[in-house]
Design a protein around this motif. Structure first.
Motif, short mmCIF file in Angstrom:
data_model
loop_
_atom_site.label_atom_id
_atom_site.label_comp_id
_atom_site.label_asym_id
_atom_site.label_seq_id
_atom_site.Cartn_x
_atom_site.Cartn_y
_atom_site.Cartn_z
N ILE A 171 45.10 38.19 42.75
CA ILE A 171 45.34 39.61 42.46
C ILE A 171 44.70 39.96 41.12
N ILE A 172 44.02 41.11 41.07
CA ILE A 172 43.42 41.57 39.82
C ILE A 172 43.82 43.02 39.58
N ALA A 173 43.60 43.50 38.37
CA ALA A 173 43.89 44.89 38.05
C ALA A 173 42.82 45.46 37.13
N VAL A 174 42.55 46.76 37.31
CA VAL A 174 41.59 47.47 36.47
C VAL A 174 42.25 48.75 35.93
N GLU A 175 41.59 49.38 34.96
CA GLU A 175 42.19 50.53 34.27
C GLU A 175 42.09 51.83 35.07
N GLU A 176 41.00 51.99 35.84
CA GLU A 176 40.75 53.26 36.50
C GLU A 176 40.44 53.05 37.98
N ASN A 177 40.40 54.15 38.71
CA ASN A 177 40.11 54.11 40.13
C ASN A 177 38.64 53.76 40.34
N PRO A 178 38.33 52.59 40.92
CA PRO A 178 36.92 52.19 41.07
C PRO A 178 36.14 53.08 42.01
N LEU A 179 36.82 53.81 42.89
CA LEU A 179 36.12 54.72 43.79
C LEU A 179 35.55 55.91 43.02
N LYS A 180 36.16 56.21 41.89
CA LYS A 180 35.70 57.33 41.06
C LYS A 180 34.87 56.87 39.87
N LYS A 181 35.15 55.65 39.40
CA LYS A 181 34.40 55.11 38.27
C LYS A 181 34.13 53.63 38.54
N VAL A 182 32.99 53.36 39.14
CA VAL A 182 32.69 52.00 39.59
C VAL A 182 32.63 51.01 38.44
N GLY A 183 32.26 51.50 37.25
CA GLY A 183 32.12 50.61 36.10
C GLY A 183 33.41 49.95 35.67
N THR A 184 34.55 50.49 36.10
CA THR A 184 35.83 49.88 35.73
C THR A 184 35.97 48.46 36.28
N LEU A 185 35.24 48.16 37.35
CA LEU A 185 35.28 46.81 37.93
C LEU A 185 34.64 45.77 37.01
N GLU A 186 33.89 46.24 36.02
CA GLU A 186 33.28 45.32 35.05
C GLU A 186 34.23 45.00 33.90
N ASN A 187 35.43 45.60 33.93
CA ASN A 187 36.40 45.39 32.85
C ASN A 187 37.78 45.10 33.44
N VAL A 188 37.89 43.99 34.11
CA VAL A 188 39.15 43.59 34.72
C VAL A 188 40.15 43.21 33.62
N SER A 189 41.36 43.77 33.71
CA SER A 189 42.36 43.55 32.65
C SER A 189 43.46 42.56 33.03
N PHE A 190 43.53 42.21 34.30
CA PHE A 190 44.57 41.28 34.76
C PHE A 190 43.99 40.40 35.86
N VAL A 191 44.22 39.10 35.77
CA VAL A 191 43.74 38.17 36.80
C VAL A 191 44.85 37.18 37.14
N MET A 192 45.20 37.12 38.40
CA MET A 192 46.11 36.11 38.93
C MET A 192 45.38 35.38 40.05
N LYS A 193 45.43 34.06 40.01
CA LYS A 193 44.87 33.25 41.09
C LYS A 193 45.93 32.25 41.54
N GLU A 194 46.21 32.29 42.84
CA GLU A 194 47.22 31.41 43.44
C GLU A 194 48.55 31.49 42.69
N GLY A 195 48.92 32.71 42.28
CA GLY A 195 50.20 32.94 41.64
C GLY A 195 50.25 32.63 40.16
N VAL A 196 49.15 32.13 39.60
CA VAL A 196 49.09 31.80 38.18
C VAL A 196 48.34 32.91 37.44
N VAL A 197 48.91 33.43 36.37
CA VAL A 197 48.26 34.48 35.59
C VAL A 197 47.30 33.84 34.59
N TYR A 198 46.03 34.23 34.68
CA TYR A 198 45.00 33.72 33.78
C TYR A 198 44.59 34.75 32.74
N LYS A 199 44.81 36.03 33.05
CA LYS A 199 44.41 37.08 32.11
C LYS A 199 45.39 38.22 32.24
N GLN A 200 45.91 38.70 31.10
CA GLN A 200 46.87 39.80 31.10
C GLN A 200 46.72 40.60 29.84
#
Length: 424
Positions: free
Chosen positions: A395-424
């Motif tokens: 699971i990942i999270a971004v700041e803005e709606n990527p459908l309206k601002k695609v560049g937000t996908l270049e700035n992921v603010s939260f990353v979880m892989k297999e239930g472990v949080v790697y970035k918050q």
């Protein structure tokens, strides 16, 4: 007393292992429908998504709650074409003679972490020295932070073809590499090379159906395998549970690869309309990699960045790549998502979304490709690519709606892989 202590330790272990994580999400983007589901809570237990509830829900005192109320939440992204072992720069060609496997391995851990931090929780690595297999194992064991890797190990080429590891060397250093090193010149070689990759621990087979840009070889377009050799590779691969990815820039080599039974075409720079129709007919997926085409065309203009033979090919292939992808999309060619990261810096994978949008491919479609479709291509459609109950908690999270601002996908603010949080 000893039994009491052991019982207490067991109780503590059970309590810790029973802890769930509650992700309170402002919006969850549904990659299947392209819709936003607002104010939801994802409950993660271990490595899996336990359930999703309406509203912002909290667990018990022993559970963990993470506030993502101001974020857009998506499934972890999947890149179907990376080279996780290295990054191209002016010194890349010399590194073949100066680096040991240990040097490559240590550098690869840096690239793996950058990729994960960028929100790409799964990648398909399509060619390296074999260190990529060791890196995959280290990540799976939890020794290194990085994405889940499906790797080809060393790619398969023909003598002198793209991915022949001895291209550009003087005669004394060329030798005569064979199937073990990934060089194929007959049907028997083809079968043996696939079986060797199975033995080595690869997950997928990658062939170089045409010439390429970055190899020190004359042509970037010519077909480099016979149809019979490709058929021997794909039939043997099927027996061993492999899919087959075919690097291809030139049109004739693409046709041979599709007719030979490959599952994906990587790049597809000079694809004709006839070949596009053939891809649709055979349900063969195109992996665009526009980012790589942009990068090599730009770097080829820098004096001395590439050898002359490489720069010439880069200036020929790079500028037409994006327009071919636009045409393929309009013709209905099925597409996954891949970047060729390593040709450009790792961790910048999400720039591909912007280039796809420039080519007329909506962000909704490219996000679906980078999740659901890529998971299907990996045979992981029941585990990866969606935020649904029972799926792996990537699971990942971004700041803005990527459908309206695609560049937000270049700035992921939260990353979880297999239930472990790697970035918050």
């Amino acid at each position: 007393m000893r039994n009491a202590i052991l019982s207490l330790l067991l109780l503590i272990v059970n309590l810790v292992s029973a802890q769930d994580t509650y992700l309170q999400c402002g919006s969850i983007y549904d990659v299947s429908t392209g819709k936003m589901n607002t104010e939801r809570t994802i409950i993660v237990s271990g490595s899996k998504i336990k359930r999703i509830e309406n509203g912002f829900v909290s667990g018990t005192a022993s559970d963990r709650t993470i506030d993502l109320k101001n974020r857009i939440v998506l499934p972890g992204l999947i890149d179907m074409h990376v080279h996780i072992e290295g990054e191209y720069n002016k010194g890349s060609y010399m590194k073949e003679f100066t680096q040991n496997e240990a040097d490559i391995a240590l550098e690869s851990t840096v690239y793996a972490k950058k990729t994960l931090m960028a929100g790409f929780t799964t990648v398909r690595d399509l060619g390296g020295t074999g260190v990529n297999i060791a890196l995959k194992k280290a990540i799976n064991k939890g020794l290194v932070d990085g994405p889940r890797i499906f790797t080809s190990g060393m790619a398969l080429a023909t003598t002198g073809g793209h991915a022949d590891p001895t291209n550009g060397r003087k005669r004394e250093l060329m030798g005569d590499p064979g199937p073990k090193e990934g060089v194929v010149n007959s049907i028997d070689d083809a079968k043996k090379a696939v079986r060797q990759r199975y033995k080595n621990g690869a997950d997928v087979i990658k062939i170089t159906a045409t010439g390429g840009v970055l190899s020190v070889a004359k042509s970037g377009n010519n077909p480099q395998f016979t149809l019979e050799e490709i058929q021997a590779i794909t039939s043997t691969a099927k027996n061993y549970g492999f899919s087959v990815a075919a690097h291809a820039h030139g049109d004739e080599g693409m046709k041979l690869a599709i007719l030979g039974g490959v599952n994906t075409i990587e790049h597809g720079s000079f694809m004709s309309e006839e070949t596009m129709a053939l891809m649709v007919e055979n349900n063969c997926y195109l992996i665009p990699t526009i980012s790589a085409g942009k990068q090599v065309a730009e770097k080829a203009k820098e004096p001395g960045f590439f050898p002359e033979v490489v720069a010439r090919k880069a200036l020929e292939i790079g500028p037409i790549h994006q327009s071919t992808m636009a045409k393929a999309y309009k013709k209905g060619v099925p597409m996954g998502f891949g970047t060729d990261a390593g040709v450009f810096p790792h961790g910048k994978n999400a720039i591909e979304f912007g280039y796809l949008l420039e080519a007329g491919i909506p962000v909704k479609e490219s996000l679906k490709a980078a999740t659901i479709i890529n998971a299907q291509l990996l045979g992981m459609e029941n585990e990866l690519g969606k935020i649904e109950e029972g799926f792996t908690a990537d699971i990942i999270a971004v700041e803005e709606n990527p459908l309206k601002k695609v560049g937000t996908l270049e700035n992921v603010s939260f990353v979880m892989k297999e239930g472990v949080v790697y970035k918050q």
